[in-house]
Design a protein around this motif. Structure first.
Motif, PDB file in Angstrom:
ATOM      1  N   GLU A 170      78.644  48.460 -22.983  1.00 47.74           N
ATOM      2  CA  GLU A 170      79.645  48.542 -21.913  1.00 47.74           C
ATOM      3  C   GLU A 170      79.423  47.426 -20.900  1.00 47.74           C
ATOM      4  OE1 GLU A 170      80.481  52.369 -20.066  1.00 47.74           O
ATOM      5  OE2 GLU A 170      79.722  53.268 -21.913  1.00 47.74           O
ATOM      6  N   LEU A 171      80.299  46.462 -20.940  1.00 47.65           N
ATOM      7  CA  LEU A 171      80.149  45.254 -20.125  1.00 47.65           C
ATOM      8  C   LEU A 171      79.963  45.581 -18.637  1.00 47.65           C
ATOM      9  CD1 LEU A 171      80.097  42.363 -21.069  1.00 47.65           C
ATOM     10  CD2 LEU A 171      82.573  42.245 -20.743  1.00 47.65           C
ATOM     11  N   SER A 172      80.610  46.658 -18.180  1.00 40.89           N
ATOM     12  CA  SER A 172      80.563  46.972 -16.746  1.00 40.89           C
ATOM     13  C   SER A 172      79.157  47.353 -16.275  1.00 40.89           C
ATOM     14  CB  SER A 172      81.528  48.115 -16.420  1.00 40.89           C
ATOM     15  OG  SER A 172      81.134  49.258 -17.138  1.00 40.89           O
ATOM     16  N   LYS A 173      78.270  47.664 -17.225  1.00 41.49           N
ATOM     17  CA  LYS A 173      76.904  48.043 -16.840  1.00 41.49           C
ATOM     18  C   LYS A 173      75.974  46.841 -16.732  1.00 41.49           C
ATOM     19  CE  LYS A 173      76.917  52.675 -18.812  1.00 41.49           C
ATOM     20  NZ  LYS A 173      76.411  53.506 -19.904  1.00 41.49           N
ATOM     21  N   TYR A 174      76.512  45.645 -16.985  1.00 40.65           N
ATOM     22  CA  TYR A 174      75.691  44.429 -17.001  1.00 40.65           C
ATOM     23  C   TYR A 174      76.255  43.417 -16.009  1.00 40.65           C
ATOM     24  CZ  TYR A 174      74.053  46.442 -21.421  1.00 40.65           C
ATOM     25  OH  TYR A 174      73.533  47.277 -22.378  1.00 40.65           O
ATOM     26  N   ILE A 199      68.558  32.595 -39.880  1.00 33.13           N
ATOM     27  CA  ILE A 199      68.954  33.681 -38.981  1.00 33.13           C
ATOM     28  C   ILE A 199      70.122  33.166 -38.140  1.00 33.13           C
ATOM     29  CG2 ILE A 199      67.077  33.050 -37.368  1.00 33.13           C
ATOM     30  CD1 ILE A 199      66.952  36.071 -36.604  1.00 33.13           C
ATOM     31  N   SER A 200      71.127  34.027 -37.980  1.00 29.73           N
ATOM     32  CA  SER A 200      72.312  33.548 -37.253  1.00 29.73           C
ATOM     33  C   SER A 200      72.858  34.623 -36.334  1.00 29.73           C
ATOM     34  CB  SER A 200      73.405  33.136 -38.247  1.00 29.73           C
ATOM     35  OG  SER A 200      73.855  34.272 -38.940  1.00 29.73           O
ATOM     36  N   LEU A 201      73.664  34.159 -35.400  1.00 29.44           N
ATOM     37  CA  LEU A 201      74.404  35.067 -34.511  1.00 29.44           C
ATOM     38  C   LEU A 201      75.881  34.771 -34.716  1.00 29.44           C
ATOM     39  CD1 LEU A 201      73.672  37.129 -32.185  1.00 29.44           C
ATOM     40  CD2 LEU A 201      74.376  35.335 -30.636  1.00 29.44           C
ATOM     41  N   GLU A 202      76.609  35.834 -35.078  1.00 32.23           N
ATOM     42  CA  GLU A 202      78.054  35.693 -35.261  1.00 32.23           C
ATOM     43  C   GLU A 202      78.772  36.426 -34.152  1.00 32.23           C
ATOM     44  OE1 GLU A 202      79.770  37.041 -39.055  1.00 32.23           O
ATOM     45  OE2 GLU A 202      77.905  36.324 -39.938  1.00 32.23           O
ATOM     46  N   VAL A 203      79.850  35.839 -33.675  1.00 34.43           N
ATOM     47  CA  VAL A 203      80.732  36.542 -32.737  1.00 34.43           C
ATOM     48  C   VAL A 203      82.127  36.523 -33.342  1.00 34.43           C
ATOM     49  CG1 VAL A 203      81.684  36.615 -30.409  1.00 34.43           C
ATOM     50  CG2 VAL A 203      79.322  35.887 -30.741  1.00 34.43           C
ATOM     51  N   ALA A 235      65.491  33.110 -31.946  1.00 33.12           N
ATOM     52  CA  ALA A 235      65.475  31.981 -32.870  1.00 33.12           C
ATOM     53  C   ALA A 235      66.461  30.893 -32.443  1.00 33.12           C
ATOM     54  CB  ALA A 235      65.813  32.464 -34.273  1.00 33.12           C
ATOM     55  N   THR A 236      67.367  31.231 -31.523  1.00 34.79           N
ATOM     56  CA  THR A 236      68.395  30.266 -31.079  1.00 34.79           C
ATOM     57  C   THR A 236      68.667  30.522 -29.593  1.00 34.79           C
ATOM     58  OG1 THR A 236      70.369  31.668 -31.303  1.00 34.79           O
ATOM     59  CG2 THR A 236      69.573  30.614 -33.321  1.00 34.79           C
ATOM     60  N   PRO A 237      69.404  29.620 -28.942  1.00 35.09           N
ATOM     61  CA  PRO A 237      69.852  29.933 -27.575  1.00 35.09           C
ATOM     62  C   PRO A 237      70.719  31.190 -27.553  1.00 35.09           C
ATOM     63  CG  PRO A 237      70.170  27.607 -28.067  1.00 35.09           C
ATOM     64  CD  PRO A 237      69.795  28.277 -29.375  1.00 35.09           C
ATOM     65  N   ALA A 238      70.774  31.830 -26.389  1.00 37.62           N
ATOM     66  CA  ALA A 238      71.565  33.055 -26.233  1.00 37.62           C
ATOM     67  C   ALA A 238      73.032  32.710 -25.974  1.00 37.62           C
ATOM     68  CB  ALA A 238      71.008  33.866 -25.071  1.00 37.62           C
ATOM     69  N   VAL A 239      73.888  33.695 -26.254  1.00 35.27           N
ATOM     70  CA  VAL A 239      75.340  33.492 -26.133  1.00 35.27           C
ATOM     71  C   VAL A 239      75.915  34.524 -25.166  1.00 35.27           C
ATOM     72  CG1 VAL A 239      77.487  33.709 -27.460  1.00 35.27           C
ATOM     73  CG2 VAL A 239      75.519  32.571 -28.464  1.00 35.27           C
ATOM     74  N   PHE A 240      76.751  34.075 -24.222  1.00 39.09           N
ATOM     75  CA  PHE A 240      77.387  35.010 -23.281  1.00 39.09           C
ATOM     76  C   PHE A 240      78.325  35.953 -24.031  1.00 39.09           C
ATOM     77  CE2 PHE A 240      76.316  31.938 -19.852  1.00 39.09           C
ATOM     78  CZ  PHE A 240      75.742  32.848 -18.966  1.00 39.09           C
ATOM     79  N   LEU A 241      78.394  37.199 -23.568  1.00 39.16           N
ATOM     80  CA  LEU A 241      79.250  38.206 -24.205  1.00 39.16           C
ATOM     81  C   LEU A 241      80.496  38.451 -23.372  1.00 39.16           C
ATOM     82  CD1 LEU A 241      76.450  40.762 -25.173  1.00 39.16           C
ATOM     83  CD2 LEU A 241      77.537  39.010 -26.610  1.00 39.16           C
ATOM     84  N   LYS A 242      81.591  38.777 -24.065  1.00 40.01           N
ATOM     85  CA  LYS A 242      82.821  39.126 -23.345  1.00 40.01           C
ATOM     86  C   LYS A 242      83.476  40.333 -24.038  1.00 40.01           C
ATOM     87  CE  LYS A 242      85.684  35.693 -25.692  1.00 40.01           C
ATOM     88  NZ  LYS A 242      84.895  35.810 -26.904  1.00 40.01           N
ATOM     89  N   ALA A 243      84.326  41.000 -23.300  1.00 39.33           N
ATOM     90  CA  ALA A 243      84.945  42.224 -23.835  1.00 39.33           C
ATOM     91  C   ALA A 243      85.636  41.931 -25.162  1.00 39.33           C
ATOM     92  CB  ALA A 243      85.948  42.760 -22.826  1.00 39.33           C
ATOM     93  N   GLY A 244      85.444  42.831 -26.107  1.00 38.92           N
ATOM     94  CA  GLY A 244      86.084  42.692 -27.413  1.00 38.92           C
ATOM     95  C   GLY A 244      85.227  41.991 -28.445  1.00 38.92           C
TER      96      GLY A 244
END
Ligand code: 0L1
Ligand code: MG
Length: 255
Positions: free
Chosen positions: A93-97, A178-182, A228-237
Protein backbone atom coordinates in the motif's frame (compact mmCIF):
# COMPACT_ATOMS: atom_id res chain seq x y z
CA UNK A 1 20.11 21.60 21.33
CA UNK A 2 21.13 18.06 20.44
CA UNK A 3 18.52 15.33 20.67
CA UNK A 4 19.18 12.17 22.70
CA UNK A 5 19.43 8.73 21.08
CA UNK A 6 15.89 7.97 22.25
CA UNK A 7 14.49 11.26 20.94
CA UNK A 8 16.08 10.62 17.55
CA UNK A 9 14.76 7.05 17.54
CA UNK A 10 11.22 8.19 18.33
CA UNK A 11 11.48 10.89 15.68
CA UNK A 12 12.41 8.33 12.98
CA UNK A 13 9.87 5.82 14.26
CA UNK A 14 7.13 8.40 14.01
CA UNK A 15 8.28 9.38 10.50
CA UNK A 16 8.00 5.70 9.53
CA UNK A 17 4.56 5.24 11.10
CA UNK A 18 3.18 8.38 9.47
CA UNK A 19 5.02 7.91 6.14
CA UNK A 20 6.31 11.39 6.67
CA UNK A 21 9.61 12.59 5.16
CA UNK A 22 11.79 14.36 7.74
CA UNK A 23 15.02 16.38 7.46
CA UNK A 24 18.31 14.53 7.82
CA UNK A 25 19.52 14.25 11.41
CA UNK A 26 23.03 15.25 10.30
CA UNK A 27 21.83 18.72 9.31
CA UNK A 28 21.37 19.64 12.98
CA UNK A 29 23.70 17.39 14.88
CA UNK A 30 26.73 15.21 14.48
CA UNK A 31 26.27 11.52 15.08
CA UNK A 32 28.98 8.85 15.22
CA UNK A 33 28.39 5.58 13.41
CA UNK A 34 28.17 3.80 16.78
CA UNK A 35 25.49 6.26 17.93
CA UNK A 36 23.67 5.87 14.61
CA UNK A 37 23.36 2.12 15.27
CA UNK A 38 22.13 2.93 18.78
CA UNK A 39 19.39 5.09 17.25
CA UNK A 40 18.52 2.21 14.90
CA UNK A 41 18.25 -0.23 17.82
CA UNK A 42 16.17 2.22 19.88
CA UNK A 43 13.85 2.87 16.97
CA UNK A 44 13.37 -0.86 16.33
CA UNK A 45 12.73 -1.22 20.08
CA UNK A 46 9.75 1.11 19.62
CA UNK A 47 8.32 -1.37 17.12
CA UNK A 48 9.08 -4.38 19.32
CA UNK A 49 7.34 -2.55 22.16
CA UNK A 50 4.21 -2.42 19.97
CA UNK A 51 4.33 -6.21 19.57
CA UNK A 52 6.37 -6.63 16.40
CA UNK A 53 8.93 -9.45 16.34
CA UNK A 54 12.53 -9.26 15.22
CA UNK A 55 12.73 -11.70 12.29
CA UNK A 56 16.20 -11.08 10.91
CA UNK A 57 18.62 -8.62 9.34
CA UNK A 58 19.42 -7.00 6.01
CA UNK A 59 22.89 -6.32 4.73
CA UNK A 60 23.46 -3.17 2.74
CA UNK A 61 26.08 -1.52 0.54
CA UNK A 62 27.02 -4.96 -0.73
CA UNK A 63 28.71 -3.70 -3.87
CA UNK A 64 32.21 -2.23 -3.89
CA UNK A 65 30.96 0.71 -5.96
CA UNK A 66 28.31 1.61 -3.36
CA UNK A 67 30.81 1.26 -0.50
CA UNK A 68 33.22 3.60 -2.26
CA UNK A 69 30.43 6.05 -3.03
CA UNK A 70 29.42 6.16 0.64
CA UNK A 71 33.04 6.13 1.94
CA UNK A 72 32.72 2.88 3.88
CA UNK A 73 34.82 -0.26 3.81
CA UNK A 74 32.38 -2.71 5.23
CA UNK A 75 28.74 -3.60 4.99
CA UNK A 76 26.00 -1.83 6.87
CA UNK A 77 23.01 -3.64 8.35
CA UNK A 78 19.42 -3.09 9.33
CA UNK A 79 16.76 -5.03 11.18
CA UNK A 80 13.74 -6.91 9.77
CA UNK A 81 10.57 -6.98 11.84
CA UNK A 82 7.32 -8.87 11.42
CA UNK A 83 5.35 -5.88 10.13
CA UNK A 84 7.89 -5.45 7.34
CA UNK A 85 7.22 -8.83 5.75
CA UNK A 86 4.89 -8.96 2.74
CA UNK A 87 3.75 -12.31 1.40
CA UNK A 88 4.76 -13.26 -2.13
CA UNK A 89 2.27 -11.62 -4.52
CA UNK A 90 0.79 -9.39 -1.81
CA UNK A 91 -0.18 -5.76 -2.24
CA UNK A 92 2.10 -2.98 -1.06
CA UNK A 93 0.00 0.00 0.00
CA UNK A 94 1.80 3.04 -1.33
CA UNK A 95 0.13 5.34 1.21
CA UNK A 96 2.04 3.62 4.02
CA UNK A 97 5.42 4.58 2.52
CA UNK A 98 7.23 7.83 1.80
CA UNK A 99 8.93 7.09 -1.54
CA UNK A 100 9.54 3.33 -1.67
CA UNK A 101 11.96 1.58 -3.98
CA UNK A 102 12.40 -2.12 -4.68
CA UNK A 103 15.63 -4.01 -5.17
CA UNK A 104 16.28 -7.63 -6.17
CA UNK A 105 17.99 -9.71 -3.54
CA UNK A 106 18.47 -13.23 -2.25
CA UNK A 107 17.72 -14.33 1.31
CA UNK A 108 19.03 -17.02 3.64
CA UNK A 109 17.18 -18.91 6.38
CA UNK A 110 19.28 -19.73 9.43
CA UNK A 111 18.86 -23.29 10.72
CA UNK A 112 20.53 -22.96 14.11
CA UNK A 113 21.86 -20.20 16.35
CA UNK A 114 25.19 -18.95 15.04
CA UNK A 115 27.64 -18.65 17.93
CA UNK A 116 30.78 -17.69 16.04
CA UNK A 117 32.33 -16.29 12.87
CA UNK A 118 31.66 -18.84 10.13
CA UNK A 119 33.72 -20.02 7.18
CA UNK A 120 32.43 -21.36 3.90
CA UNK A 121 32.72 -24.93 5.16
CA UNK A 122 30.32 -24.16 8.04
CA UNK A 123 27.51 -22.87 5.81
CA UNK A 124 25.57 -26.16 5.37
CA UNK A 125 25.34 -26.49 9.15
CA UNK A 126 23.78 -23.06 9.65
CA UNK A 127 21.69 -22.26 6.55
CA UNK A 128 18.94 -24.63 5.47
CA UNK A 129 17.24 -22.61 2.72
CA UNK A 130 17.70 -19.77 0.26
CA UNK A 131 15.21 -17.85 -1.85
CA UNK A 132 14.76 -14.98 -4.27
CA UNK A 133 13.65 -11.83 -2.45
CA UNK A 134 12.67 -8.21 -2.89
CA UNK A 135 13.72 -5.59 -0.38
CA UNK A 136 11.64 -2.42 -0.09
CA UNK A 137 13.79 0.51 0.89
CA UNK A 138 12.06 3.73 1.88
CA UNK A 139 14.23 6.39 3.41
CA UNK A 140 12.41 8.46 5.98
CA UNK A 141 14.52 11.44 4.89
CA UNK A 142 13.35 14.08 2.44
CA UNK A 143 14.32 13.40 -1.16
CA UNK A 144 15.95 10.07 -0.17
CA UNK A 145 19.06 12.06 0.78
CA UNK A 146 21.24 11.10 3.74
CA UNK A 147 24.73 10.78 5.18
CA UNK A 148 26.07 7.36 6.18
CA UNK A 149 25.13 8.03 9.82
CA UNK A 150 21.63 9.20 8.83
CA UNK A 151 20.88 6.07 6.86
CA UNK A 152 22.19 3.72 9.54
CA UNK A 153 19.99 5.43 12.15
CA UNK A 154 17.06 5.00 9.75
CA UNK A 155 17.37 1.18 9.73
CA UNK A 156 19.47 1.44 6.56
CA UNK A 157 16.26 2.46 4.74
CA UNK A 158 14.84 -1.02 5.20
CA UNK A 159 11.05 -0.95 5.24
CA UNK A 160 9.78 -4.19 3.78
CA UNK A 161 10.71 -7.47 2.23
CA UNK A 162 9.10 -10.23 0.21
CA UNK A 163 10.44 -13.77 0.18
CA UNK A 164 9.97 -16.33 -2.59
CA UNK A 165 9.71 -20.05 -2.05
CA UNK A 166 12.42 -21.40 0.23
CA UNK A 167 14.66 -23.88 -1.59
CA UNK A 168 17.42 -26.10 -0.21
CA UNK A 169 20.64 -24.24 0.36
CA UNK A 170 22.77 -26.24 -2.08
CA UNK A 171 22.77 -23.39 -4.54
CA UNK A 172 26.31 -22.09 -5.03
CA UNK A 173 25.17 -18.83 -6.67
CA UNK A 174 27.89 -18.88 -9.28
CA UNK A 175 27.08 -16.17 -11.82
CA UNK A 176 23.29 -16.50 -11.55
CA UNK A 177 21.26 -13.92 -13.46
CA UNK A 178 18.91 -11.87 -11.31
CA UNK A 179 16.48 -9.25 -12.52
CA UNK A 180 13.76 -6.86 -11.45
CA UNK A 181 10.73 -6.57 -13.69
CA UNK A 182 8.07 -3.89 -13.49
CA UNK A 183 4.86 -4.52 -15.41
CA UNK A 184 6.50 -7.28 -17.44
CA UNK A 185 9.53 -5.22 -18.46
CA UNK A 186 13.02 -5.93 -17.11
CA UNK A 187 14.10 -2.63 -15.55
CA UNK A 188 17.21 -3.85 -13.74
CA UNK A 189 19.34 -6.90 -14.33
CA UNK A 190 22.54 -8.21 -12.85
CA UNK A 191 24.19 -11.27 -11.44
CA UNK A 192 24.46 -12.75 -7.98
CA UNK A 193 28.19 -11.96 -8.39
CA UNK A 194 27.15 -8.33 -7.91
CA UNK A 195 26.33 -9.12 -4.27
CA UNK A 196 29.82 -8.90 -2.80
CA UNK A 197 31.22 -11.32 -5.39
CA UNK A 198 28.80 -13.98 -4.16
CA UNK A 199 25.85 -13.72 -1.72
CA UNK A 200 27.51 -16.25 0.58
CA UNK A 201 30.27 -13.67 1.16
CA UNK A 202 27.61 -11.32 2.49
CA UNK A 203 26.38 -14.05 4.84
CA UNK A 204 29.91 -14.81 6.09
CA UNK A 205 30.62 -11.09 6.54
CA UNK A 206 27.41 -10.82 8.57
CA UNK A 207 28.66 -13.54 10.94
CA UNK A 208 31.97 -11.68 11.34
CA UNK A 209 30.43 -8.25 11.91
CA UNK A 210 27.62 -9.50 14.17
CA UNK A 211 30.04 -11.47 16.36
CA UNK A 212 32.04 -8.28 16.84
CA UNK A 213 28.89 -6.26 17.54
CA UNK A 214 27.33 -8.83 19.88
CA UNK A 215 24.30 -9.32 17.60
CA UNK A 216 22.74 -12.78 17.72
CA UNK A 217 21.86 -14.59 14.51
CA UNK A 218 19.28 -17.08 15.70
CA UNK A 219 17.57 -20.17 14.34
CA UNK A 220 14.75 -19.28 11.94
CA UNK A 221 15.99 -15.76 11.27
CA UNK A 222 16.19 -14.37 7.74
CA UNK A 223 19.24 -12.62 6.35
CA UNK A 224 18.81 -10.48 3.23
CA UNK A 225 22.15 -10.66 1.42
CA UNK A 226 21.99 -7.30 -0.37
CA UNK A 227 20.95 -5.87 -3.69
CA UNK A 228 22.26 -7.11 -7.01
CA UNK A 229 21.22 -3.93 -8.87
CA UNK A 230 20.20 -0.33 -8.12
CA UNK A 231 16.74 0.08 -6.59
CA UNK A 232 13.70 1.22 -8.58
CA UNK A 233 11.02 3.68 -7.42
CA UNK A 234 7.52 2.19 -7.13
CA UNK A 235 4.26 3.71 -8.30
CA UNK A 236 0.62 2.71 -8.00
CA UNK A 237 -0.33 -0.16 -10.29
CA UNK A 238 3.17 -1.57 -10.62
CA UNK A 239 3.53 -5.32 -10.71
CA UNK A 240 7.04 -5.99 -9.48
CA UNK A 241 8.90 -9.25 -9.85
CA UNK A 242 12.37 -10.53 -9.04
CA UNK A 243 13.59 -13.57 -10.95
CA UNK A 244 16.81 -15.33 -10.04
CA UNK A 245 18.12 -18.29 -12.06
CA UNK A 246 17.71 -21.44 -10.02
CA UNK A 247 15.75 -19.67 -7.30
CA UNK A 248 12.53 -18.83 -9.12
CA UNK A 249 10.44 -15.70 -8.75
CA UNK A 250 8.92 -13.48 -6.12
CA UNK A 251 6.60 -10.53 -6.62
CA UNK A 252 4.34 -7.85 -5.26
CA UNK A 253 1.64 -5.51 -6.48
CA UNK A 254 1.72 -1.79 -5.71
CA UNK A 255 -1.66 -0.31 -4.75
O1 0L1 B 1 22.06 -1.84 0.08
C1 0L1 B 1 21.14 -1.38 0.77
O2 0L1 B 1 20.10 -2.03 1.04
C2 0L1 B 1 21.37 -0.01 1.31
C3 0L1 B 1 20.14 0.71 1.61
C4 0L1 B 1 20.46 2.05 2.19
C5 0L1 B 1 20.79 3.05 1.18
C6 0L1 B 1 19.62 3.44 0.34
O3 0L1 B 1 18.55 3.72 0.89
O4 0L1 B 1 19.82 3.49 -0.86
MG1 MG C 1 18.96 -4.02 0.13
Amino acid sequence: MSKSILELAKHLDSAAINADAVPQISIDQELSIADAYKVQVASIDQRLGRGEKLLGYKMGFTSKAKMEQMGVNELIWGRLTSNMELKDGAALELSKYVHPRAEPEVAFRISQDIPEVLTEADIPNYVDAVCAAIEIIDSRYKDFKFSLEDVIADNCSSTGYVLGEWLTAENKFDHLSISLEVNGEVVQSGSTDDILGNPWNSFLEATRIFKREGIELKKGMVLLAGAATPAVFLKAGDEVKTTCDGLGEVGLLVK
